[in-house]
Scaffold this active site. Structure first.
Site, mmCIF file in Angstrom:
data_model
loop_
_atom_site.group_PDB
_atom_site.id
_atom_site.type_symbol
_atom_site.label_atom_id
_atom_site.label_comp_id
_atom_site.label_asym_id
_atom_site.label_seq_id
_atom_site.Cartn_x
_atom_site.Cartn_y
_atom_site.Cartn_z
ATOM 1 N N CYS A 19 0.828 -1.206 0.000
ATOM 2 C CA CYS A 19 0.000 0.000 0.000
ATOM 3 C C CYS A 19 0.866 1.261 0.000
ATOM 4 C CB CYS A 19 -0.914 -0.021 1.222
ATOM 5 S SG CYS A 19 -1.719 1.533 1.608
ATOM 6 N N CYS A 31 0.496 3.413 3.042
ATOM 7 C CA CYS A 31 1.134 2.827 4.227
ATOM 8 C C CYS A 31 2.628 3.126 4.238
ATOM 9 C CB CYS A 31 0.902 1.324 4.267
ATOM 10 S SG CYS A 31 -0.831 0.838 4.414
ATOM 11 N N TRP A 53 18.906 -3.619 44.205
ATOM 12 C CA TRP A 53 18.427 -3.205 45.524
ATOM 13 C C TRP A 53 16.933 -3.487 45.675
ATOM 14 C CZ3 TRP A 53 20.983 -2.836 49.694
ATOM 15 C CH2 TRP A 53 22.296 -2.343 49.729
ATOM 16 N N HIS A 55 15.258 -5.886 48.515
ATOM 17 C CA HIS A 55 14.160 -5.440 49.381
ATOM 18 C C HIS A 55 12.931 -6.335 49.203
ATOM 19 C CE1 HIS A 55 15.868 -1.801 51.084
ATOM 20 N NE2 HIS A 55 16.243 -1.382 49.890
ATOM 21 N N THR A 61 21.346 -1.041 55.533
ATOM 22 C CA THR A 61 22.530 -1.200 54.688
ATOM 23 C C THR A 61 22.420 -0.347 53.429
ATOM 24 O OG1 THR A 61 22.898 -3.446 55.507
ATOM 25 C CG2 THR A 61 23.914 -2.880 53.402
ATOM 26 N N ASN A 70 24.022 4.504 50.380
ATOM 27 C CA ASN A 70 23.644 5.785 49.773
ATOM 28 C C ASN A 70 24.381 6.961 50.405
ATOM 29 O OD1 ASN A 70 21.949 4.708 47.884
ATOM 30 N ND2 ASN A 70 20.044 5.297 48.891
#
Length: 495
Positions: free
Chosen positions: A66, A69, A302, A306, A365, A370
């Site tokens: 097409c 298209c 981390w 957790h 920890t 951090n």
């Protein structure tokens, strides 16, 4: 050969190429190598849309022959660039896809959506497309026809109106709302479920790439960590992948000598993708940094730790602690990070007896890490300017966690901290799974709900004894049954 003959020969080659469907397909695949829109077909349509982390999907039905298209494709790709792939500007929000209705294999799929012209664009939640359909006379449908998307600008404006956003075609990577979103947005954590899968798969790939299982000690450490994932990983597909590795470990790593290369069979670790063949995806969402080299993998690890900590029971707390400490010590490739983490592990003199103690240790920890990195990054200028290291959780998320605070110290209410962590890395983390499961079939809803199911009594087991952990993990019944069957079937081969 004369010039005329050369021209005739070239013309025949061009004619043959243009008349061969196979050649057209090859040429189209070559030209589409850098396309951002995901090509769907009758085989992968449901699976891709079911597994995507994106909240919304656009499906373009087109025909490769097409002209309209072909002319529209650059417009569609401009919008897809914003949302799709590892370099997406706004990842995890909209999945941009395409279906070629000119391919005979896709005829029934296109008929299901009553495709009447090309290109025809649909919008909706990805799960609504799965085993779904669209009829023009149907009044109520969560799948909508995009009636104003003839250019990239108009298509993006239409999307912005649907989701209340203000994305622009000129948005640049990391200069966007997604990256600038406040980490204190409670709902952001629901996206981290995909980052936990990403980090798990990336950690596994690093082990494979470095051939890191080199001794009985590292083999034991690897097995214990995989056992922990098999029992308590929040992702069902990661639990399943970990279980398959456990069941086959003696064959994959006889006497601790592992085979890592990926091959056509199931005789190497490389042939067991721990979270399924579609992970890693190559990008992070909740853990996405504002620079290429920030957050990402370390953030995902981390969140994994957790999320594991809040899923264990009292009797498993010290096993989980030693397992994570040993895993980081043996397999985390950042040497300075590994040594610092090991020092904090060695500072624990009394075995944990309560899961609460382990949850708070991981939290404490993480905050210590951090604090150290905040100072280092400030002096070296290596931090993420949009996501500086902070003490967690901030008051905006948990005011009750703070008894008092000043610039030098914080007095924590550990009971409220514990309750916050249990919820934030527990039910809140899987909220996206629960939300997506609402629109699925009964079987898929059960599978999604299993992401909330964890073991209640997983214990340390010897190497190769995957059956023991399955028996110990009573609440993990399906996994236990699977392991028992596999181990029973394996016995005759060991005679």
């Amino acid at each position: 050969m004369s010039l005329v003959h050369l021209l005739l020969f070239a013309g025949l080659v061009i004619a043959a190429s243009s008349s061969s469907p196979g050649s057209r397909l090859i040429l189209r695949e070559i030209s589409d190598q850098k396309d951002k829109a995901v090509e769907l077909n009758t085989t992968n349509f449901d699976s891709v849309l079911k597994d995507t982390p994106a909240k919304y999907a656009v499906v373009e039905f087109f025909a490769h022959w097409c002209p309209a298209c072909r002319n529209y494709k650059p417009h569609y790709e401009k919008v897809a660039r914003l949302f799709n792939g590892p370099d997406a500007i706004h990842p995890g929000i909209v999945l941009m896809t395409r279906v070629d209705c000119a391919m005979k294999t896709n005829t029934k799929l296109c008929d299901k959506f009553s495709v009447s012209h090309y290109p025809m664009l649909f919008w909706g939640p990805p799960t609504k497309f799965v085993s779904g359909s669209w009829e023009p006379k149907k009044d109520k449908s969560e799948i909508l026809v995009i009636d104003d998307g003839r250019t990239a600008e108009r298509l993006l404006n239409w999307i912005n109106k649907q989701i209340g956003s203000s994305y622009g075609l000129d948005d640049q990577k990391f200069k966007n709302e997604h990256a600038l979103s406040n980490l204190t947005d409670y709902n952001q954590i629901s996206q981290a479920v995909y980052d936990v899968e990403e980090a798990t798969a990336e950690a596994f790939d690093i082990i494979l790439a470095h051939k890191a299982i080199k001794s009985s000690e590292t083999s034991a450490s690897f097995i214990r960590f995989i056992q922990l994932l098999a029992a308590h990983h929040l992702s069902r597909r990661c639990r399943k992948g970990a279980a398959e590795i456990l069941v086959n470990y003696d064959d994959l790593c006889p006497s601790g000598n592992c085979s890592y290369e990926k091959s056509g069979g199931n005789d190497t670790l490389g042939n067991f993708p721990i979270c399924g063949k579609d992970v890693p995806r190559g990008y992070y969402m909740f853990c996405r940094g504002s620079k290429n080299d920030t957050r990402g993998f370390s953030c995902g690890l981390w969140v994994l730790m957790h999320s594991l900590s809040v899923r264990i029971e009292d009797g498993e707390s010290h096993f989980a602690f030693t397992t994570i400490c040993d895993f980081v010590n043996n397999f985390f490739m950042c040497d300075e990070c590994r040594l610092h983490f090991n020092d904090m592990c060695l500072s624990v003199k009394t075995p944990f007896k309560k899961a609460r103690d382990f949850v708070l240790w991981v939290w404490s920890t993480h905050n210590k890490v951090n604090e150290r990195l905040l100072k280092d990054e400030a002096s070296l200028g290596t931090g993420d300017p949009k996501f500086p290291k902070i003490i967690w959780p901030p008051k905006e998320l948990c005011p009750l966690c703070y008894l008092s605070s000043n610039q030098k110290s914080i007095e924590w209410d550990h009971e409220h901290v514990y309750k916050f962590l249990k919820n934030y890395y527990g039910p809140k983390l899987v909220s996206l799974y629960k939300e997506k499961s609402v629109s699925r079939s009964k079987e898929e809803t059960v599978s999604a709900t299993e992401d909330l199911t964890v073991a209640t009594n997983a214990l340390v087991v010897p190497i190769g004894a995957a059956l023991a952990i399955a028996i110990a993990s009573c609440a993990f019944g399906a996994l236990a049954c699977y392991w028992r069957t596999q181990q029973k079937n394996r016995k005759p081969r060991r005679r």
